[in-house]
Design an enzyme around this catalytic site. Structure first.
Site, PDB file in Angstrom:
ATOM      1  N   ARG A   1     -17.276   4.568   5.531  1.00 59.65           N
ATOM      2  CA  ARG A   1     -16.221   3.837   4.817  1.00 59.65           C
ATOM      3  C   ARG A   1     -15.087   3.420   5.741  1.00 59.65           C
ATOM      4  O   ARG A   1     -14.522   2.341   5.588  1.00 59.65           O
ATOM      5  CB  ARG A   1     -15.638   4.700   3.689  1.00 59.65           C
TER       6      ARG A   1
ATOM      7  N   ASP B   1     -11.827  -0.898  -8.733  1.00 56.25           N
ATOM      8  CA  ASP B   1     -11.820   0.288  -9.588  1.00 56.25           C
ATOM      9  C   ASP B   1     -10.681   0.268 -10.604  1.00 56.25           C
ATOM     10  O   ASP B   1     -10.763   0.932 -11.639  1.00 56.25           O
ATOM     11  CB  ASP B   1     -11.664   1.556  -8.730  1.00 56.25           C
TER      12      ASP B   1
ATOM     13  N   GLU C   1       0.847  -1.203   0.000  1.00 53.32           N
ATOM     14  CA  GLU C   1       0.000   0.000   0.000  1.00 53.32           C
ATOM     15  C   GLU C   1       0.878   1.247   0.000  1.00 53.32           C
ATOM     16  O   GLU C   1       1.823   1.347   0.771  1.00 53.32           O
ATOM     17  CB  GLU C   1      -0.923  -0.038   1.229  1.00 53.32           C
ATOM     18  N   GLN C   2       0.509   2.220  -0.833  1.00 53.28           N
ATOM     19  CA  GLN C   2       1.332   3.437  -0.945  1.00 53.28           C
ATOM     20  C   GLN C   2       1.245   4.334   0.293  1.00 53.28           C
ATOM     21  O   GLN C   2       2.189   5.051   0.612  1.00 53.28           O
ATOM     22  CB  GLN C   2       0.902   4.238  -2.171  1.00 53.28           C
TER      23      GLN C   2
ATOM     24  N   TYR D   1     -28.307   8.812   2.961  1.00 52.92           N
ATOM     25  CA  TYR D   1     -28.637   7.636   3.779  1.00 52.92           C
ATOM     26  C   TYR D   1     -27.893   7.742   5.109  1.00 52.92           C
ATOM     27  O   TYR D   1     -26.848   8.412   5.192  1.00 52.92           O
ATOM     28  CB  TYR D   1     -28.300   6.315   3.058  1.00 52.92           C
TER      29      TYR D   1
END
Ligand SMILES: Cc1cc2nc3c(=O)[nH]c(=O)nc-3n(C[C@H](O)[C@H](O)[C@H](O)COP(=O)(O)OP(=O)(O)OC[C@H]3O[C@@H](n4cnc5c(N)ncnc54)[C@H](O)[C@@H]3O)c2cc1C
Length: 414
Positions: A107, A294, A33-34, A216
């Site tokens: 998230r 993505d 991971e960067q 929401y």
């Protein structure tokens, strides 16, 4: 497959879900991971039944029920009059219809839950400060080069490095996403100042001729997630972390109902990003390298499926790698199983733009007819049933699938 190591670039929702699915099937996994610290942007994410089914299969049923917010349903509201109509019922109905819940998350909570599950199986699974700069296929696998000058070698590599994927660029060159003429505003709103005016137990979609808003609850209604998508052609940056101002957001929603103005005024920092659309890729894999999330199927947010598709990918990828001893074949099977569905979702999502921003919504009389027609329950079931009803744990990965041709060695990255 002979359970060797799998390297993953990117510790976002997709990379971590893939790491978990693979570790649970006995693979060793190394995630690069960067970022120097793991975390997520302050925003909500909707996990629809197709996504929650995978999380349940990954052993996270208790966790998602504890952390997620069970949305009761969604209503439509007309942009100027606030007239309300039913969009879809969720709650128990989602479970009855699809066998898994419709949940909303902050998230950061979803990401932290996945990370904890990964680290419980392999405490050093994630290496930070590892920004992938380049990759090369070798006789034994894949070499990954990092911006700090170091490198690593893995037998198989998964690029889960998001919308601007370095791995995708190395495999297939730069892309040229098309600007939709639409930007998105997002923000989190604390419950207290909007309580009573806004439904904090279910979702809402505010529909207008040139914009629409989705809200929401997350964290059991302590916060409301707000996203407004507005036709506007003067902001082109595709970044999730560029801040705008409340005044600018209010300006984009001038003339909208007072409840909308109230919500916007209570966003601490509204962020804005340009919505760009990419045509589905013709291939995801080259040799022992593939893509996930993505990186290979970024989507417009109109069906709320970006994270859900990444989560689905993770389980199908793990199933394919388990089934085949030959990794190149396993990656082609994964791609064959996943490309048609993700292409259909990304295309359908792009088409949805003209449904939710439609000139018929300008006038209250034609707007009501339009909503009654387009959001009739059968139409809603037709539009969403195939998305939510998918089961990544049982979808065919061998029979009846035409495998994509292997990408020629000549086009492999040097
Ligand atoms: C505001 C907002 C709301 C959304 N709402 C929903 C929703 O309701 N439902 C839904 O399904 N989807 C939603 N999405 C889409 C969803 O968040 C994405 O589709 C999802 O995060 C994709 O996950 P990913 O792991 O593929 O990519 P990312 O989450 O982007 O993760 C990529 C990771 O790779 C790392 N990385 C990048 N480059 C490198 C490199 N060169 N080397 C090493 N590491 C690298 C990044 O730091 C990051 O950690 C939303 C998106 C946004 C912005």
């Amino acid at each position: 497959m002979n359970k060797s190591r799998i390297g993953i670039v990117g510790a976002g929702i997709g990379g971590l879900a893939a790491a978990l699915a693979l570790l649970r099937r006995g693979f060793d996994v190394q995630v690069y991971e960067q970022a120097s610290e793991l975390g997520e942007i302050g925003a909500g994410v909707q996990i629809t039944p197709n996504g929650s089914k995978v999380l349940m299969e990954l052993g996270l049923t208790d966790e998602i029920m504890a952390i997620g917010t069970r949305t009761q349903g969604k209503d439509n509201y007309l942009w100027n009059t606030g007239q309300k109509s039913t969009f879809m019922q969720l709650g128990d109905r989602a479970n009855e219809q699809y066998g898994s819940p419709y949940l909303t998350f902050h998230r950061a909570d979803l990401h932290a839950m996945l990370l904890k599950a990964v680290l419980a199986l392999k405490p050093d699974a994630v290496l930070l400060d590892k920004r992938c700069d380049g990759i090369a296929q070798t006789a034994a696998g894949v070499q990954i080069r990092f911006s700090d000058g170091s490198s690593a070698e893995e037998p198989v590599l998964v690029g889960a490095d998001g919308i601007h994927s370095r791995v995708r660029q190395a495999l297939f060159g730069p892309d040229s996403p098309e600007f939709t003429g639409c930007i998105a505003w997002r923000g989190l709103i604390p419950a207290a100042p909007i309580e009573g005016a806004v439904n904090l137990r279910g979702g809402s979609m505010w529909l207008g001729p040139t914009a629409h808003i989705v809200t929401y609850p997350v964290r059991q209604g302590a916060l409301l997630n707000f996203i407004a998508m507005v036709d506007r052609d003067d902001w082109l940056s595709e970044s999730w972390t560029e801040a705008g101002t409340v005044e600018e957001c209010l300006g984009d929603l001038a003339g909208w109902h007072p409840t909308v103005q109230l919500m916007v005024r209570n966003i601490a920092i509204p962020y804005k990003w340009a919505l760009r659309v990419r045509e589905p890729l013709d291939a995801w894999s080259v040799g022992r390298i593939t893509l996930l999330g993505d990186a290979c199927h970024s989507t417009l947010p109109f069906l709320s499926q970006g994270a859900n598709m990444a989560i689905e990918d993770s389980l199908v990828l793990a199933r394919c790698l388990c089934q085949d001893d030959e990794p190149e074949l396993a990656l082609r099977r994964y791609e064959a199983a996943r490309r048609p569905r993700t292409a259909r979702i990304t295309r359908t999502s792009a088409e949805q733009l003209r449904r939710v921003h439609n000139p018929e919504l300008a006038d209250p009389a034609s707007a009501q007819r339009y909503i009654e027609r387009e959001w009739a329950s059968q139409r809603v079931d037709d539009r969403y049933g195939w998305v939510y009803g998918y089961d990544a744990g049982t979808v065919a990965i061998t029979q009846g699938l035409e495998l994509p041709p292997a990408v020629a060695p000549a086009s492999r990255p040097a």
